[in-house]
Structure formats: C-alpha cells, structure tokens
Design a protein around this motif. Structure first.
Motif, PDB file in Angstrom:
ATOM      1  N   ARG A 323       0.807  -1.233   0.000  1.00  0.00           N
ATOM      2  CA  ARG A 323       0.000   0.000   0.000  1.00  0.00           C
ATOM      3  C   ARG A 323       0.839   1.282   0.000  1.00  0.00           C
ATOM      4  O   ARG A 323       0.339   2.327  -0.400  1.00  0.00           O
ATOM      5  N   LYS A 524      -4.009   5.597   2.288  1.00  0.00           N
ATOM      6  CA  LYS A 524      -4.212   6.922   2.884  1.00  0.00           C
ATOM      7  C   LYS A 524      -3.278   7.149   4.070  1.00  0.00           C
ATOM      8  O   LYS A 524      -2.846   8.280   4.328  1.00  0.00           O
ATOM      9  N   GLN A 527      -0.166   8.419   2.684  1.00  0.00           N
ATOM     10  CA  GLN A 527      -0.377   9.775   2.172  1.00  0.00           C
ATOM     11  C   GLN A 527      -0.381  10.781   3.325  1.00  0.00           C
ATOM     12  O   GLN A 527       0.187  11.877   3.209  1.00  0.00           O
ATOM     13  N   ASP A 528      -1.020  10.403   4.433  1.00  0.00           N
ATOM     14  CA  ASP A 528      -1.008  11.265   5.621  1.00  0.00           C
ATOM     15  C   ASP A 528       0.414  11.447   6.147  1.00  0.00           C
ATOM     16  O   ASP A 528       0.818  12.553   6.540  1.00  0.00           O
ATOM     17  N   GLN A 573      -5.637   6.146  12.543  1.00  0.00           N
ATOM     18  CA  GLN A 573      -5.984   7.412  11.902  1.00  0.00           C
ATOM     19  C   GLN A 573      -6.010   8.543  12.920  1.00  0.00           C
ATOM     20  O   GLN A 573      -5.522   9.653  12.652  1.00  0.00           O
TER      21      GLN A 573
END
Length: 763
Positions: A323, A524, A527-528, A573
């Motif tokens: 990923r 994601k 990406q964060d 997250q």
C-alpha cells in the motif's frame, strides 16, 4: 511441511522389539477384558450418540516432568467437571499410554480429536494408579492427582507417545462402566541423548504498541507526553513486559526488541506527562520507578546475549510493500529507522544489537515484501514455513536458513512451533496441553532424521500475553536437559548451512494471505505520513534548534507506520491526525500579525508589517514578501511590484519589518504579505490589507486651511479699516472745512494727462 512416513533412524534392537510386543499384548489385555464386561449395546450406543464420552470435562492441569526420564515418576493432576444432567457414580480417573506417534501430522491429528475412540485410545494402566470418586453430581468439579513410575507407562522405543487421562463411570440412564470424559496429551520419550541434536532458536519478542505522542514540554528537557499511562501496567510486576523480561532472563533465547519500546521506557525514567481524559491538559506520570526497575532488569538480562533490533517502531513491511511503496518517500523512512534502532539499543541496553533482520507480520512473504524488507540494508528476512512451503518432497523438516537470491537469506521459522502458544494460555489445562505438544513436535523433528543435524527457528507472536509467555518459558524449560535439542542464537541460525533440497522459491504476491492483507494500513495512511513529513521539512528549515522538533516528530512518523496498528485503523488514523494537528499548531506559532488598512498620503511613505514568533526557540531563514496588486498606483522599494526582507525573530518575540511604498495615483490598492522559506516555499497563511493612496495628506490640508484662514482675516481687517476711514470723512464734511488728509468722497474719471508736480494720485 513435508513429513517422513515414520521417524527415521529409530530401528529397535531385538530385545526392545520383544519388550514392545509384550507391552502391547499386556496393554491390550485390560482393554479386551473391559470390552467383555460391557453390555453389547454400549459401544454402539456411544458411537451413535457421540456425546457419551463428553459428559465429563477432564482438565489436565499439570504433567511433571514434561519429558519423563528413565527410572523416574510422572505425576498428572487436574480437574474433572460433570457437564451432564445426571450424577456420575462409581467413577475413577485413569491413565492410558499409547500409541507412539509416527509423524508430526499424527501428533496434530491426535490433538484435534475429541471424545473417546475405541481402538485409538489406549487402555488404562489400571491398578492402584487411579483416582476414585463415589459420586460426581451434575455441575460439580473435583480435583485429582495420579503418580505413576515411568517403568509402568509401557514406554518402549524413543518417540512421542499419546497419554490419555479418562474418567470412567456410570449414570442412571447408562448403568454400566464407560468412558464419560477424556483428555489427550503427549509424552516425549527420549531416554538417551541423540547423537545429532536439533539446534533450536527461540525468538523472545519485546514489542509493545505506541504510547508516546509527538508532543513535548517547552522546558529544556522536553518532557515527553504520553497518550495514557497504560504502559506502566505492562512494566509492573506481573505485567506482560515484566514477565517477558523475568522469564527470558533464565532462558536460552534471542531477544528481539523494538527500540521504540526502549526509548519510551527510557523517557519514563526521566519523568513524563500523561494526557488527561479531556485531551487538553496533562498530568504527571506515576510509573517512573516502575520504568527504572524494568529497564535495569532488562539491561542485566541481555548482557552477553544476542539482541536483534527491529527498525524503530517496528514498521509494517507488508503494508509498505502493498500500500505504501507508490506514495513518494514512504520507503525512505526504513533506513533512518534502522539507524535510529542501532543507536537506541546500544545507548539504552549498553549492548550492540544486530540490525540485519527484517520480520514481516506472521512471517508471510512475497517478492514485494522481501524487496521492502531488505531496502533498509537487512540481509535476513524472518519468514514462516506456512508461507515459504516445502515443495521438494523432503522427508524431514529442513533447516531454517534458505538463500532466496540477491544476497538475501530467508530464515524460515517453523509454523507449528511458532503458533503453539497463540491461544488462551490463562488456564492451566490449556497451557499444559500446549507445552506437551510443543515438546512432542521438537522431538518428532529430531527423530525424522537422527543422522542429520538441523537448525530450527521459532518466531512466536509479536505481543505474547503474560500467560502465553509463561507457557513459552515452561516449554523451553522442558528442553533444559538437551536430550534431543540444543539452543542456538539467531545470528548463528541465519548462517547455518541450508538443506540442498529445501525450497527457496518465494511465493507470488497473489499467494499472500488475504486475512493479513485486510489488516494492512491503507494507502491513505502513507499519504497522511507524507503530508506530515512535507510540513515538517518545511518547518525545520526555519528553526534555530531543529532537533527539538525533528526528533519527536520523526519518531512519531515512524510510529505511524507501526505493525501494532494492524486491525486498528480508526485508532491509527486518530494518531496520525493528532501528530499532524500538533505540528500545524507549532507552525502557526510563527505568523504575520493581521494589519489594518493604511492610508498613504503624499508621494511616498513606509509600510510596517509585523512577524510574531511564539515558539520557545528562534526562527531564521525566512523571507517576508510584500506584493502590490496594482503597480500602476503603488510601487514598492522604488519601482518594484514585489519587495522582500529577510526575517529573523527570537523566541517569544515579534519583529516589525518596514517597506517603502511610492504612489503614482490615488485610490485603494490591495497589498499581500506572505512569509517564505529561503528556497521559495510559502510558509503559513498570507495576509492581505489595503493601502488607500491619497495625494493630499492631512498635514498639507492643514497648511492650506491655515493659509486660507490668514487671507480671510487679512481681508476682514482691510475692510474694517476702510469702513472706519469712510465714517470719519463723512463726519468732517458736516461740521467743518475739509481736511487735506481726508480722502475725497468721490473721484472723477481718471485723466490721461500727466499729473502736476505734487499732485496725489489715489489709485
């Protein structure tokens, strides 16, 4: 894993063969007698019903010693519980030994069976080696303990024997003796040391979840801030991590540590803060002494032992491979994380670790996982045999080390042994069964080929509980006698000579386990992480003390890709959001103070802009850029549309930066102020204000108004004087002769002739 059809190299002597046949005959005699005494319908009824031998639950709590020795005794103790609805009468607990297991698969099959099976379960030893119970009411439990001399167990050739602990009795609805409950386990029997002992490497993991935030105090020590104080419970006596250190101190294991855990505990020893429940304030942590004690004990435990250091925060290699690799910069974190790991372990544990190992989750590998695992410089990948499966038809379990190309070695841990203690080990019965099966499997591996010494690696779960750690320790203590195995450290295991026919083919990406793939961090997440890293890179260049920010946030970025987040994406997250939000709040401490609209009167003037720094450290390498959006009306620094000034502000201070503006025409002009780093990257939010250009300044207007007022006053004075003079002339004409000095009331038309001498001309 390929299995031998039977244990190799175990041919018995003629005397042993005679004893074996005699023992089998004697063991079968009570069984035949028992069958003859049973009503004819009983076995058929039990078979049809299938629940008769499950009426009573038999729990085997202890078996000592776990590996019996010749001439010794074996003690079995446990608990029986009547799960049925009827009272059991005339009951007793007995032991039965046999048959000898022919392979590792046979051990697995025996462990999976439930209920009594006639012909597969051995008859009782009988005699005085039983424990009797006159009555066992429904729902009631009773304890038992039986001690048997090893010579009475009927053990013959070396190998793994099945041990059955059964409850015999009868009920009102079945008034005949029958097996109402049974539990099976294994007895590893090795009366003499084997010539070629299996070299066993056991990894002892010291890993925890993330506890530290990116926040630190503004004091000189930068007091760390923890999200909670839960780690203290793991470090305290009886806690998970305390048990791992205490137990591991006495075991021949290779320590596998996450340097983040060491750094976190080390931070606790110096004093720390913990976020309160509202998340807005912090309170002092309470486990400083606990952390000190645990770290001191660990330092003593690892002295002179092999320590493998994982990359800092134990990054999820498979998530990165599947990923994260397409997100720019994601893989670049691995090498720094490995470098930090070596430094942390050496400085905290005072020992030099090996950083040459990568450990994907559950040892599951594919080509992309291997590529990522070795991208930080590691040459050894800890895989597992249920991922790198044997295809060469070997009749034995091969050594762990396998060359897989590119100078990389896959150290393939045995799946059966590695997963032996993943279940609930909190009850004595479950723990005892797991320990006995583990020992049975290790002996079975050795007996597969006694002429060939092999190196076997065990890589257990990353986060064993306290009870699981206790079971693991019990199993390893069962091998203390070293009759069929001997310990070997991980570094040596990776260098062991590989078996020629052992598989070296890494499975394709399509074969990666789907269950593990579902737990991976999403794209994601990376990406964060990239967004946070970019913001950090932009922020650090302006700081005069970069380490105060780069170190805690760099470690937080490592933690954001930790393996410990698997299956907890929501929590992961929240952690990433918290790191980024805190970083943004710090960058916002350096900002432009909003300026009110200004009026520029006259042709030129100075425009001040204020930069504020609320950080405790100074900032530099900043440029303040001012831009006129209407250069036809307003120019900066002479004839420029854009003007720039370098900015350097001490911590906790503000600086006013001044620009020269020149007006060309009247009217409002929007002006934009923006901070930039020296490489031209915008920093923070821009600020816009309006400059109103007006040619007549208030001062000029005052001067003009003053001049007009003076003129008016002068005119009024002249008018007053003339009016008074006229009044006087009028008064003289009525009362006496005209005075030469008085003006003539009226004058005629002006003559163009020259006036005479002494003539007054009044114009």
């Amino acid at each position: 894993m390929a299995e031998a059809a039977d244990f190799q190299g175990t041919t018995p002597s003629p005397a042993r063969r005679w004893l074996r046949r005699t023992a089998a005959l004697l063991a079968g005699t009570p069984l035949v007698a028992g069958l003859l005494c049973l009503p004819a319908a009983a076995p058929a009824h039990a078979a049809e019903d299938g629940t008769g031998s499950r009426t009573v639950d038999v729990s085997l709590d202890t078996l000592t010693p776990s590996a019996p020795v010749e001439g010794g005794k074996v003690t079995v103790s446990g608990t029986i519980t009547n799960r049925g609805k009827e009272t059991v009468t005339d009951a007793h607990v007995g032991l039965g030994v046999g048959p000898r297991m022919s392979s590792r698969s046979a051990i697995d099959s025996a462990a999976e069976r439930t209920g009594y099976t006639n012909g597969l379960d051995a008859a009782e030893i009988g005699g005085k080696f039983t424990k009797k119970f006159a009555k066992l009411p429904a729902g009631i439990s009773e304890e038992f303990s039986i001690t048997v001399p090893v010579g009475k167990l009927g053990l013959d050739d070396q190998g793994v024997y099945q041990l059955g602990v059964s409850l015999w009795g009868q009920t009102p609805s079945r008034p005949y003796e029958q097996v109402l409950g049974i539990e099976r386990t294994f007895l590893p029997w090795q009366p003499e040391d084997t010539e070629k002992k299996t070299q066993l490497t056991y990894l002892w993991p010291l890993i925890s979840s993330t506890h530290l935030t990116a926040e630190t105090g503004s004091d000189e020590q930068q007091t760390p801030v923890f999200k909670n104080d839960d780690l203290g419970a793991e470090l305290a006596p009886g806690g998970r991590l305390e048990r791992l250190v205490s137990l591991g101190n006495e075991l021949p294991v290779t320590w596998v540590v996450d340097p983040d855990l060491l750094a976190t505990v080390d931070a606790m020893t110096k004093g720390y803060q913990v976020k309160s429940e509202d998340g807005e304030t912090t309170v002092a942590g309470k486990n400083q002494a606990v952390a000190n004690r645990w770290l001191n004990n660990l330092q003593k435990a690892v002295q002179g032992r092999k320590v493998v250091a994982l990359p800092f925060a134990d990054p999820d290699l498979a998530s990165l491979a599947h990923r994260g690799k397409d997100v720019p910069g994601s893989l670049s974190h691995l090498k720094p994380a490995t470098d930090v790991a070596a430094t942390a372990v050496q400085s905290i544990l005072l020992t030099e670790p090996s950083t040459d190992f990568a450990w994907p989750v559950d040892g599951a590998v594919d080509p992309s996982v291997v590529d990522v695992a070795t991208s930080a410089g590691a040459h050894n990948v800890i895989a597992r045999s249920d991922s790198l499966q044997e295809t060469g038809g070997l009749p034995y379990t091969p050594s762990a080390a396998r060359p897989i190309g590119g100078g990389t070695t896959a150290v393939v841990a045995d799946a059966r042994l590695s997963t032996a203690f993943q279940g609930d080990m909190s009850t004595a019965g479950d723990s005892t069964l797991a320990v006995q099966k583990f020992l049975a499997q290790t002996l079975a591996i050795t007996l597969q080929n006694e002429t060939k010494q092999r190196s076997i690696v065990v890589a257990p779960q990353r986060l064993p509980s306290a009870s699981q750690a206790q079971s693991m320790a019990s199993a390893l203590h069962g091998l203390d006698a070293q009759r069929w195995s001997q310990p070997l450290d991980m570094v040596a295991a990776a260098k062991a000579k590989p078996d020629a026919k052992a598989t070296t083919q890494v499975p394709g990406e399509a074969e990666y386990p789907g269950a593990l793939r579902k737990q991976e961090l999403p794209a994601k997440a990376f990406q964060d992480i990239k967004a946070t890293q970019d913001k950090l890179d932009n922020f650090k260049v302006i700081l005069t003390a970069q380490d105060r920010v780069v170190t805690p946030f760099g470690n937080a970025i490592y933690r954001a890709m930790s393996t410990s987040w698997r299956g907890n994406e929501r929590t992961a997250q929240a952690y990433r959001n918290g790191v980024q939000s805190y970083l943004v709040s710090l960058t916002d401490e350096v900002q432009l103070i909003q300026k009110s609209d200004a009026t520029l009167s006259g042709r030129s003037a100075t425009i001040p802009v204020t930069v504020q720094n609320k950080l405790v450290q100074g900032v530099e390498h900043l440029v303040l850029r001012l831009e006129s959006t209407k250069p036809t009306r307003l120019k900066l620094d002479g004839k420029q549309t854009i003007a720039e000034r370098p900015v350097k502000v001490a911590g906790g201070h503000s600086q006013s930066v001044k620009f020269t503006a020149t007006a060309n025409a009247n009217g409002p002009v929007p002006v934009v102020a923006q901070l930039y780093t020296e490489d031209g990257t915008p920093y923070g939010r821009s600020m816009e204000f309006t400059v109103d250009v007006n040619e007549f300044t208030p001062t000029v207007m005052l001067v003009i108004a003053g001049g007009v007022l003076l003129l008016v006053l002068a005119g009024v004075r002249m008018y007053t004087q003339r009016k008074r003079a006229a009044a006087r002339e009028a008064g003289d004409g009525a009362d006496g002769p005209e005075q030469p000095s008085d003006p003539t009331p009226d004058t005629g038309p002006e003559s163009g002739n020259p006036s005479g001498t002494g003539e007054k001309v009044d114009r």
